[in-house]
Design an enzyme around this catalytic site. Structure first.
Site, short mmCIF file in Angstrom:
data_model
loop_
_atom_site.label_atom_id
_atom_site.label_comp_id
_atom_site.label_asym_id
_atom_site.label_seq_id
_atom_site.Cartn_x
_atom_site.Cartn_y
_atom_site.Cartn_z
N GLY A 44 0.51 -82.31 -86.63
CA GLY A 44 1.11 -83.29 -87.68
C GLY A 44 1.08 -82.75 -89.00
O GLY A 44 1.77 -82.96 -89.99
N ASP A 100 -2.87 -84.85 -91.58
CA ASP A 100 -1.68 -85.61 -92.16
C ASP A 100 -2.02 -87.05 -92.09
O ASP A 100 -1.43 -87.94 -92.95
CB ASP A 100 -0.44 -85.45 -90.89
N ASP A 103 -6.55 -92.22 -89.33
CA ASP A 103 -6.37 -93.64 -88.45
C ASP A 103 -7.69 -94.44 -88.19
O ASP A 103 -8.32 -94.69 -89.17
CB ASP A 103 -5.59 -93.25 -87.36
C1 PRP Z 1 -3.08 -87.58 -85.20
C2 PRP Z 1 -3.43 -87.09 -86.51
C3 PRP Z 1 -4.87 -87.23 -86.59
C4 PRP Z 1 -5.44 -88.23 -85.68
C5 PRP Z 1 -5.75 -89.34 -86.28
O1 PRP Z 1 -2.98 -86.39 -84.41
O2 PRP Z 1 -3.11 -85.85 -87.12
O3 PRP Z 1 -5.54 -85.70 -86.11
O4 PRP Z 1 -4.15 -88.43 -84.84
O5 PRP Z 1 -6.08 -90.37 -85.56
P1 PRP Z 1 -7.75 -90.92 -85.49
O6 PRP Z 1 -8.14 -90.94 -87.09
O7 PRP Z 1 -7.44 -92.13 -84.87
O8 PRP Z 1 -8.58 -90.11 -84.75
P2 PRP Z 1 -2.32 -86.81 -83.07
O9 PRP Z 1 -3.25 -86.81 -81.96
O10 PRP Z 1 -1.16 -87.64 -83.03
O11 PRP Z 1 -1.58 -85.19 -82.59
P3 PRP Z 1 -0.49 -84.54 -83.59
O12 PRP Z 1 -0.89 -84.30 -85.12
O13 PRP Z 1 -0.28 -83.27 -82.82
O14 PRP Z 1 0.93 -85.35 -83.50
#
Ligand code: PRP
Length: 178
Positions: A44, A100, A103
């Site tokens: 991301g 990015d 959450d």
């Molecule tokens: C997203 C983002 C963070 C994580 C945040 O990655 O980049 O690493 O989720 O979520 P959290 O705060 O609830 O732990 P994702 O797993 O979607 O992977 P990507 O970046 O490859 O799309």
């Protein structure tokens, strides 16, 4: 390109670029006279790190990590698996994690613990987007681009089933319930 899931635009391209510039300026001021070691979290953060790094006015190096949660959602366990680790040591380096979106915060929480154990000189977090409503753990967030509401967002690196990362803006998913 697939377009059917694109809803309301949350952050326009110009606003993104402007804010990334401001963050780069802030980081450059804070690390003045020093170097920063950027740790970008795949996938991301790919556009954010590229735009941010190009505007830094201090010596900077970058490396990448790829992580995945065990189970369907990170929130289910908070246990994160490292798919790709850093290529080099961060001992005595000033490390800045570049995300990015934060959450639940469980991913960054894990990264902070994992990287702190490698004895960096400093360790901080820079996230483009912060979804504070969903936070499950308290986190020290040094740089935040935008606070966003609890909506699923796509674009500028963020995906829906691996699509839509290429959008130059951040949009909500279409037809999301309030
Ligand atoms: C997203 C983002 C963070 C994580 C945040 O990655 O980049 O690493 O989720 O979520 P959290 O705060 O609830 O732990 P994702 O797993 O979607 O992977 P990507 O970046 O490859 O799309």
């Amino acid at each position: 390109m697939k377009r059917d899931a694109i809803g309301k635009i949350l952050v326009q391209q110009d606003d993104l670029q402007h804010r990334v510039g401001e963050l780069a300026q802030e980081i450059s001021n804070d690390y003045k006279g020093e170097e920063v070691f950027l740790v970008a979290i795949l996938k991301g953060a790919m556009f954010f790190i590229a735009d941010l790094m190009r505007q830094l006015q201090i010596p900077a190096q970058v490396d990448f990590m790829s992580v995945a949660s065990y189970g369907a959602a990170t929130g289910s366990s908070g246990v994160v698996r490292i798919l790709k680790d850093l290529d080099s040591s961060i001992e005595d380096r000033r490390v800045l994690i570049v995300e990015d979106i934060v959450d639940s915060g469980l991913t960054v929480n894990y990264l902070l613990r994992s990287l702190q154990a490698r004895n960096p000189a400093s360790l901080d977090v820079c996230t483009l987007l912060n979804k504070i409503e969903r936070r499950q753990v308290e986190l020290p967030m040094r740089y935040v681009g935008f606070e966003i509401p609890n909506k699923f967002v796509i674009g500028y690196g963020l995906d829906l089933d691996q699509y839509y990362r290429q959008l130059p803006y951040i949009a909500e998913l279409k037809d999301q319930e309030k």
